[in-house]
Each structure stands twice: as C-alpha cells, then as structure tokens.
Scaffold this active site. Structure first.
Site, PDB file in Angstrom:
ATOM      1  N   GLU A   1       0.798  -1.228   0.000  1.00 41.21           N
ATOM      2  CA  GLU A   1       0.000   0.000   0.000  1.00 41.21           C
ATOM      3  C   GLU A   1       0.830   1.276   0.000  1.00 41.21           C
ATOM      4  OE1 GLU A   1      -3.390   0.222   2.622  1.00 41.21           O
ATOM      5  OE2 GLU A   1      -3.536  -1.936   2.681  1.00 41.21           O
TER       6      GLU A   1
ATOM      7  N   ASP B   1      -7.131  -6.531   6.117  1.00 38.65           N
ATOM      8  CA  ASP B   1      -8.398  -6.104   6.699  1.00 38.65           C
ATOM      9  C   ASP B   1      -9.338  -5.786   5.546  1.00 38.65           C
ATOM     10  OD1 ASP B   1      -7.463  -3.668   5.733  1.00 38.65           O
ATOM     11  OD2 ASP B   1      -7.025  -2.842   7.703  1.00 38.65           O
TER      12      ASP B   1
ATOM     13  N   GLU C   1     -10.395  -2.982   4.173  1.00 44.63           N
ATOM     14  CA  GLU C   1      -9.916  -1.995   3.210  1.00 44.63           C
ATOM     15  C   GLU C   1      -8.762  -2.542   2.393  1.00 44.63           C
ATOM     16  OE1 GLU C   1     -11.418   1.042   2.550  1.00 44.63           O
ATOM     17  OE2 GLU C   1     -12.899   0.036   3.792  1.00 44.63           O
TER      18      GLU C   1
ATOM     19  N   ARG D   1      -3.874  -1.671  13.288  1.00 42.00           N
ATOM     20  CA  ARG D   1      -5.345  -1.655  13.295  1.00 42.00           C
ATOM     21  C   ARG D   1      -5.839  -3.038  13.709  1.00 42.00           C
ATOM     22  NH1 ARG D   1      -4.286   1.526   8.588  1.00 42.00           N
ATOM     23  NH2 ARG D   1      -4.905   3.694   8.939  1.00 42.00           N
TER      24      ARG D   1
END
Length: 894
Positions: free
Chosen positions: A9, A84, A86, A305
């Site tokens: 990412e 996750d 996203e 997260r």
C-alpha cells in the site's frame, strides 16, 4: 529474467519489504486505494442490486499504468495489501484494473520482519471476497447515508453540512455531554483537611460528624440535590468545627491493613493505543495512528489496526525472555498471561500491537526514530513487556482518627497509604521514567494506588496535629469528551472500527461540528441543530444500538452469513414483513433510509430545529441562541448579537446573552468623526472601535481604521470621546534629538509600547499611551530591553512562559516572542500559537499538542521526521491531475 511483482500500500512499506526480499522481487506501492466512487453523484444503482460505479483516482490512474508496465516483465503477482476489509478491497481493485495474465497470489503478514515476509511469500492465499463484500457494503452504505441525509441538513440547517453512519452518532455523544453540562446544577460543600506533625507527616480528611458521613461530590445528583444519610457542611459549620477541634486531642480509633495487588493491562490494541497516546503524549487520535503507521511500515511494530490484545506464541516467548533478561525471572508470571478481547464485535484477524521480533528496546532504536516515534514506540514496548510481568504487591493501611470539639461535635478523619513491597510490572515504567499523567489511564497509577507512607500507628495512640484547614468544594459537571475518552466510549458502544475512529474525530472537527478547548471536544450550536434534527426525525440513524448492529451485520457479510445486496436493500428500502410489501415491525427490522427521508422532509420545522431557548428577560421576552451562516448569535425579538466564537455552549447563560444584547450594535454608529461614522464592535479578538466603512474609509486610508479597546474599557459604555482617543493611536510623540527618528506610542497584541524604528519598550499600562511624553519615552528606550508578561520582567531573549516537559521529546517547553509573533518551542521544534489561542491562558497540554502538530507538518513536507534525515529519499513531484472513469466489472462469485 522475469521476477515476481509485489504490490503493497505505501512507499515506506515497499522500501522496508524490499530489504528483506532482495533484488529477486520487484516491490511497488499502490499508495492506498486506486479506485473509488466518484466524488459527485450517487454512483450506486439502487434498483439493480446496488451495483457501484467506480472510477480510478487521479493518483490511481498513474499507479495502474506503471503497474501494468511492470507486469509485462513479471513472473507472478503478489497482492500484499493490509489484511483487513480496506486492504482486501484495494487488492480486489488492483486485480480488476490490472487484469494480470500471470498467476496472482494474496500475500498477508502482521509484522514486517524477515521471518514474517518469508512466511507470507511461502504461504499465500486467494482474495477473500467476503472481506471485499463487507468493505464494498460499508462504502456504499456511507454513500447512501450521506447522499440522502446530507441534503436534508443543507435545506434545514446550513449548506456544506454532512451526515455519516459513525460521524453523526459521534457528534450526538459530544452534544449529549454538553447538554448534561448545561443542565447541571452545581452544589457547594465543605470538609476539613488535617495535617499531622508526625514523622512522616500525613494528611487526613474529615469523613464523619457525630457518626454521620460527611458529603462528598458523589453524594449530589446533577440537579444539586443531596442524597439521604449524609450531612453537607457549609462554610460556617466547617470553620466552627475546625476551630472547636484546634485544642482537642486526636486519637487513633482504628487501623486496618489490607494486602494490595495490581495487575498489568493487556498489550495495546488500536483503541487503547489511541487512548494512551492521547493521555500520555497529548497526541490526537489521528496523530497516534499516523505515527503508528510509520512505525509499522518501517518494521518496528506489528499491524496497528486491531481489536485483539493477544500475543502470538513466538511473540510471547520473546517477550518473556526479554523480561527475564532485563529484570530477572522473579518479575515474570509463572505461566504466560492470556488476555481475552472485551471489544464488541471484535475481529480477531490480528494479534495485539507490539514491537516486532526480534525485540528491540527503545534504547536500541533511539538513533533511528524521531522523538514522536520513539515516545510511541516506548509506550508499546512498556505495555507489551508489562503484560507478561508479575503483579505489583504491597500493603494498604487505612487509619481513622477522631476527636471531640469544644461544642460537643465528634469529628472523624480518615487517611490511607500504600506501601509497595514488590513493584512487579511497574518496574518497566519506573525504569524508563514514564510520566504518570492520567489517573484513569491503562497503566497510570490511580489515585488509590499511589505509594504513600504512614507512621506506625496503633488504636488508642495520640496523634499530634499541625493544622486543621477547612476546604470548600463545588460539584463539577460531567467532563467533556477528549479524543481518548470518546474513542473509549465508541469502543464500548461498538460504534465504528479501530481504523475509522481517528478519521471520524478529525472529520467532525473539520466539518465545524466540534472544536477543541485544550484537550476537550466542544460542540458548536450547529452540532446542536444537526443532532436535534436527526434525533427528532431520523432517530434510528443516530441510535447507538442500531449503529452497533450495523457493524455486526458487516461482520456477517464478511463471514458470508449475509448477502451484500439483500442487506443494502433492507437498509435503504426497509425490512419487509412476511407479505413482502408492508414494513416489518420486529426489533431487528430496518426502517429504510429512503422512506425515512421521504416521510420526514416536509415535516421538519427549520426555525424550531435552529432555535435554542436560554430563558426570559425581566419583561418576559424570550431569549434564544441560533446557529447562523456567519456564526451563532443570540436573539430577543428583532434584537440580535453575535456570540464569541470561543464561547462554549454551557457558558452561554441567560445573563451572558443579555450582556451581549446590551452591547452597542456594530451596525449602529456611536457618533461621527470628521464626517465619517464611528462604530463600537465585538470581534474575534475582542472589542474594538472602527472609523469609517469599507466604502468610505478615513482620508489617507485604504480601509476603515480600527483600534482595540483598553482592558479597563467596556463596550456597552464606550463614548465617542473614548473612541477618538483610541483612534489617535499610534501617537507620534516627536523625534529623537540625537538622530531625528520618530518616536511612537501604540497598543499591540501583547500590550502597550513605545517604538523607535525596530526598537520597542513596554509601557506599564494602556491609559499611559494617551499621556506619555517624548522625554518619558526616550527614558524608557534608554533602558535595557525587557519583556513584561504577567507582571514579571524577563530578559528579551527569555521565555514568556514555561509549560513543563514535553511528553514526546522530554524537553522543556517555553513560549517565546519571535520575528513572526509568539511561538512555543522545546528547543527542537517551534510551533506558532493557534487560532484563538492566548499565551496567557494556554495550558501545557495545548502547548504540547501544537508541537506535535508541527512535527507532523514538518514530516509531511519531507522534513527531518527521523534523525538520519540526510538519508531520507527526496519527495516526488505530484502526478499531473487526470480523471478516468471506469465501471467495475462484477467480481466472480464462483
């Protein structure tokens, strides 16, 4: 030779992973999402299974182009985005837009270490379409919510407002707390503090009079009413009792010893990390997450997260070994501690937030991290090690002292102290001198646990008394939410996810629903109007249980237990009964967003929604406050007055509103000067007078002339003569006989002064500006330059104020006057004071927050985020703006 292409990412993560994979892999970054719903329009076909229409983002278009080129020479594609919802959605969007002809593998890891990356490469999986569906449902849900409800707010409250599935309940929590503060009735009560002359000395508090317990703050309700069975002392009673006890003999009536034991908290998960980062480091939730993101991407901590607080077997072994090595085997628990998550709707995909293995202490990484990163890493390190350490143990001694006053009243006092005999997990905090900021923090020492010593006492002993001091107290309204306490409450209610809380809190501030007063979140009157509208007409949408149930449903979609399009149909059109036509009425039924809007829009009274009564004046006229286009204002009939922007709703009482209404109106001149009107106004920075108008400024001026009122002046009593005197500033007193330079007297942001060129000297009071002579000014200018702040003279280069030690940099923070105004500094970072801040009233916490924000700004601009700044890569120029729309092909369900 073809080699695998790995897509992560962020560029930072790509750089770190490249070190482990070496030159045999091509590692690139998607830089977040490459596709999203268009910024305008619904872009969701509600009549055909809620199919979304995506478009490549401006940045995503170039990313996809570059990745397609790289794929031509790739042997396989590894999609290595976060594990996750996203992250899974990003991988799916990449797959849909790249259309690779080589094998595709999903690569996941929870920490960026050589072992974890090697394991991820050797154990890939496919795209988890359950997670993709949940992410897509959440995105469509938020679009539907905003698309339908936000226009209602525009029409009935104000343009530019927005509603959100998590945002609106969050604002409601903040508004409800402010309502409680407005309704709160304060009560006064007194007690007496006794100080002994023993060795060591200790303090005891009056707890009973004639056998009846003395009231404390918790004995009063929100209306100021006292609970039964207690006695509330007023000032006269407390003082007379203290006087009557002065010559009395105090004896020990009881001594009770109890064993003390305190256990460590679990390792961090997202919510507790945000809470402790706020309490201890004074960082906002978004700042905590940004710093944690950097630590994760650079291989220092595991994924940040998570709502799981368990440790992997490998991590558990490493942590227990580190504890034994650092502190000794006696500081370890006999068996590993295993913690169960207590979060509603917890997703157990990741372990707790911890340092990566092999473990490195804060001392070992000190040279690699900037002060903010190091401070957060230290918190994570301490929390992780403490979680596997032994309990702290000791002894708590409680003592009751008593005596009879000269008037016959019996007074009983209580004191307690804790002696820690074995520090246990506390040793990891003591060793690093972690500041104990919060009494309610997860690792902070609570008020009842502070170590204190009492002398050896036995029942019947006479205790010498040094002083008896009556003390008055007032009950306090419930504290406003801070970012940390709001995160805690959202977690308790099951609203939102760890990954969303920081952005939601930032959004409600950016939208103008909330502003910060120190660390407290204060709602605006616009927030009151929006929450009132939603409560009255869209109650389900801001109902806490309903919002939490949505999270449960999204989890069910992720697990494949519910279908995305069916659930969205119920949310948007409403749950139908057995006949498939009429709305269902059971507890779990959804009312239907579209139906709610259509049925309520015409019944919303905008005037009532935007009006909040404050009371009536002496003539029976109602006084109200209303949010306006240019800020809130109070109104009585046709009479209006603006409300200062830094006034919290609970501070706007009827008396305050009447004073605002009594002040001169800014649109009515108080007289004329040389044929031009003179106004008395109240502005952002206080009251002032204005000469002329924008269309007709005074001669020689391009705009109206303005001058602030002296501190001793009142806006409602200002006269034209006063205004003329103020407008005469700056005064030219004459010229210096030595060099002919003009000497001026003027009022500035930090008080009155005389000036010669760039040389300034402060004057002791504002009124003297109008009378000071040239000789007096020259005498001042001949003196050494000093600053005068708060009645104290300080050297020109000395601080204006001292705030204490910054919890991040561990440096002393002071305020200084610089070339561009006042700023706060820790000697390493400088930060200008914020909008609405006053240096005289600024709290240390606000100063630390300004420094934290400034550090982020420097890092975001490519500044020295790390101490090895010279090694940082240069910042790339932004890609040229472009837009490319694309309808997403429906993923295969086979």
């Amino acid at each position: 030779m073809a080699k695998p292409l790995v897509v992560v990412e962020s560029p930072a993560k790509a750089k770190t992973i490249s070190k482990f994979l070496g030159s045999t892999f091509d590692v690139r970054a998607s830089v977040g999402h490459v596709a999203d719903l268009p910024s305008k329009g619904l872009a969701v076909d509600v009549e055909n299974g809620f199919k979304p229409t995506y478009e490549l983002t401006e940045r995503g278009r170039q990313v996809v182009k570059d990745l397609k080129a790289a794929l031509k020479d790739a042997s396989e594609l590894f999609l290595a985005t976060d594990e996750d919802r996203e992250g899974e959605a990003i991988s799916w969007h990449l797959l849909e837009n790249l259309k690779p002809k080589v094998p595709v593998k999903r690569m996941v890891f929870h920490e960026i270490t050589a072992a974890a990356i090697d394991h991820a490469v050797n154990n890939p999986r496919g795209i988890d379409y359950g997670l993709v569906d949940a992410a897509e449902t959440r995105r469509i849900l938020d679009r539907l919510y905003g698309y339908e409800v936000s226009p209602v707010l525009w029409r009935r409250v104000n343009r530019g407002l927005s509603a959100g599935r998590v945002q609106s309940p969050s604002v409601r929590l903040i508004v409800q707390r402010e309502r409680e503060r407005i309704a709160f009735v304060s009560a006064d009560y007194w007690d007496i503090e006794l100080t002994t002359s023993t060795s060591p000395s200790f303090a005891a508090t009056l707890v009973a009079v004639d056998g009846t317990r003395v009231a404390t703050g918790r004995d009063f309700d929100a209306n100021g009413r006292l609970a039964g069975g207690v006695v509330a002392l007023d000032e006269a009673s407390a003082r007379s009792l203290a006087t009557g006890l002065e010559q009395a003999e105090f004896t020990v009536r009881s001594v009770e010893e109890k064993p003390y034991r305190s256990s460590p908290r679990p390792p961090f998960m997202t919510s507790t990390l945000q809470q402790e980062g706020g309490r201890r480091l004074r960082l906002s939730s978004s700042q905590v997450m940004r710093v944690a993101q950097g630590l994760y991407e650079n291989g220092y901590i595991t994924y940040m997260r998570t709502d799981n607080n368990s440790l992997s077997e490998e991590a558990m072994t490493a942590v227990r070994a580190a504890v034994a090595s650092e502190y000794g085997a006696n500081f370890l628990t006999p068996q590993p501690r295993v913690y169960a998550s207590k979060v509603k709707n917890a997703q157990e995909a990741h372990e707790a937030i911890r340092p990566t293995t092999p473990l490195r202490s804060p001392q070992q990484v000190r040279g690699e991290l900037n002060s903010q990163e190091l401070a957060l890493y230290r918190l994570i390190w301490q929390r992780t090690l403490a979680s596997q350490m032994a309990d702290a143990t000791g002894v708590t001694v409680s003592v009751r002292l008593g005596a009879v006053a000269t008037d016959g009243r019996d007074g009983e006092f209580a004191a307690s102290g804790t002696t820690i005999t074995f520090p246990g997990y506390r040793q990891v905090y003591a060793a690093m001198a972690t500041p104990q900021i919060s009494d309610e923090g997860d690792d902070a020492t609570s008020a009842t646990e502070r170590e204190a010593l009492l002398p050896a006492l036995a029942t019947g002993d006479v205790v010498p008394v040094d002083s008896l001091e009556p003390e008055g107290h007032s009950t306090s309204p419930p504290a406003r939410y801070t970012e940390a306490s709001l995160v805690k409450r959202l977690e308790e209610l099951g609203i939102g996810r760890p990954s969303t809380w920081a952005s939601i809190i930032q959004t409600v501030q950016d939208r103008g629903y909330v502003w910060k007063k120190g660390q407290a979140l204060v709602p605006t009157w616009t927030a009151f109007a929006v929450v009132g509208l939603l409560e009255q007409h869209f109650d389900d949408l801001v109902d806490y249980e309903f919002t939490a149930r949505v999270e449960t449903d999204l989890d069910a979609i992720a697990a494949g237990q519910r279908k995305k399009d069916e659930w969205l149909g119920e949310f948007y059109f409403g749950t139908r009964g057995p006949d498939g036509l009429t709305p269902a009425v059971d507890d779990g039924a959804m009312p239907g967003l579209k139906r709610l809007v259509e049925e309520n829009l015409d019944h919303i009274d905008a005037a009532a929604i935007n009006t909040f009564p404050l009371g009536q004046d002496s003539d029976g006229n109602e006084v109200v406050v209303k949010p306006g286009k240019f800020g809130p204002y109070v109104k009585r009939g046709e009479d209006t007055a603006g409300v200062p922007e830094d006034m919290a709703p609970d501070e706007l009482t009827l008396d305050v509103a009447l004073k605002l209404l009594a002040a001169p109106k800014s649109d009515e001149p108080i007289g004329e000067l040389d044929g031009l009107p003179v106004f008395a106004k109240n502005g952002r920075f206080g009251p002032y007078v204005q000469w002329g108008t924008p269309d007709a400024p005074p001669p020689g001026f391009d705009k109206p002339k303005m001058s602030s009122l002296f501190a001793t002046m009142s806006l409602d009593r200002i006269t034209l003569a006063d205004a003329e005197a103020l407008l005469s500033l700056p005064r030219t007193l004459g010229h210096d006989p030595a060099d002919g330079e003009p000497i001026l007297a003027n009022n500035g942001r930090y008080g009155p002064y005389v000036q010669k060129g760039k040389d300034y000297r402060s004057i002791d009071n504002e009124e003297r500006l109008l009378t000071i002579t040239l000789d007096e000014a020259l005498a001042l200018l001949a003196q050494p330059k000093v600053f005068r702040r708060g009645g104290q003279n300080m050297a020109a280069k000395g601080p204006l104020r001292e705030f204490g030690t910054d919890p991040v940099s561990q440096r002393d923070v002071v305020a200084k006057d610089g070339r561009f105004g006042v700023y706060v500094t820790d000697g390493e970072t400088n930060a200008s004071i914020g909008r609405g801040d006053r240096i005289e009233a600024m709290t240390p916490e606000r100063a630390y927050e300004l420094l934290a924000i400034r550090r982020e700004q420097v890092a975001a601009k490519g500044g020295p985020a790390k101490k090895s700044a010279a090694k940082r890569p240069t910042k790339k120029a932004p890609a040229k703006k472009a837009a490319a729309k694309k309808s997403a092909a429906k993923k295969s369900t086979s």
